[in-house]
Design an enzyme around this catalytic site. Structure first.
Site, mmCIF file in Angstrom:
data_model
loop_
_atom_site.group_PDB
_atom_site.id
_atom_site.type_symbol
_atom_site.label_atom_id
_atom_site.label_comp_id
_atom_site.label_asym_id
_atom_site.label_seq_id
_atom_site.Cartn_x
_atom_site.Cartn_y
_atom_site.Cartn_z
ATOM 1 N N GLN A 78 0.836 -1.199 0.000
ATOM 2 C CA GLN A 78 0.000 0.000 0.000
ATOM 3 C C GLN A 78 0.869 1.247 0.000
ATOM 4 O OE1 GLN A 78 -3.297 -0.069 2.666
ATOM 5 N NE2 GLN A 78 -4.002 1.918 2.013
ATOM 6 N N PHE A 79 1.161 1.737 -1.198
ATOM 7 C CA PHE A 79 2.020 2.907 -1.330
ATOM 8 C C PHE A 79 1.403 4.144 -0.695
ATOM 9 C CE2 PHE A 79 -0.715 3.658 -4.936
ATOM 10 C CZ PHE A 79 -0.725 5.037 -5.089
ATOM 11 N N THR A 80 0.079 4.167 -0.519
ATOM 12 C CA THR A 80 -0.578 5.355 0.043
ATOM 13 C C THR A 80 -0.202 5.595 1.502
ATOM 14 O OG1 THR A 80 -2.582 4.128 0.631
ATOM 15 C CG2 THR A 80 -2.529 5.173 -1.552
#
Length: 153
Positions: A78-80
């Protein structure tokens, strides 16, 4: 590197309507990789994750780690987790690791977790896919590990 760890009773991840990973008792781990991360940071984060004693013992105290309870992991990239919301209303993701590097570290983390717990106890999402994650958070109990806060770098 950032891990958002949720203690769960059960969890699943779907891509395009198909369940690609599911677990019972264990952790859902959302994994964010920054530009500065490497395998050494990943090793320390995985070691900390696997030693976290956040399952209850017979006295109701959080004294047990994931291996002791024979728990499972659902690992989701999850790059967010590296969203920067300080300016304006649209998050910037410039601090997130690039896709190739982040995927390589995500795969490395998967390998380390499977090495420690066994392949059958580690389910995964699909890097870069539009995933639908469902879970029953136990407690709720959520912990955030950040390599910067833990002085792991």
């Amino acid at each position: 590197m950032r891990f958002v760890i949720q203690r769960v009773r059960e969890a699943a991840v779907r891509v395009e309507g198909e369940t690609i990973g599911e677990i019972g008792l264990g952790f859902v781990v959302l994994i964010g990789v920054s530009q500065e991360d490497d395998e050494a940071v990943a090793d320390k984060m995985v070691a900390k994750l696997l030693k976290l004693r956040i399952f209850e013992d017979e006295n109701g105290k959080t004294n047990l780690d994931i291996d002791t309870v024979q728990g499972q992991l659902l690992l989701i990239s999850q790059f967010t987790l590296y969203a920067d919301c300080r300016k304006g209303n649209r998050p910037s993701f410039v601090n997130a690791g690039g896709p190739e590097m982040a995927d390589a570290l995500y795969q490395y983390i998967i390998g380390k977790c499977r090495e420690a717990l066994g392949e059958g106890r580690v389910a995964i999402g699909s890097f870069g896919a539009d995933m639908k994650v469902s879970l029953v958070n136990d407690g709720p109990f959520t912990v955030i590990l950040d390599s910067a806060d833990l002085n792991l770098k």
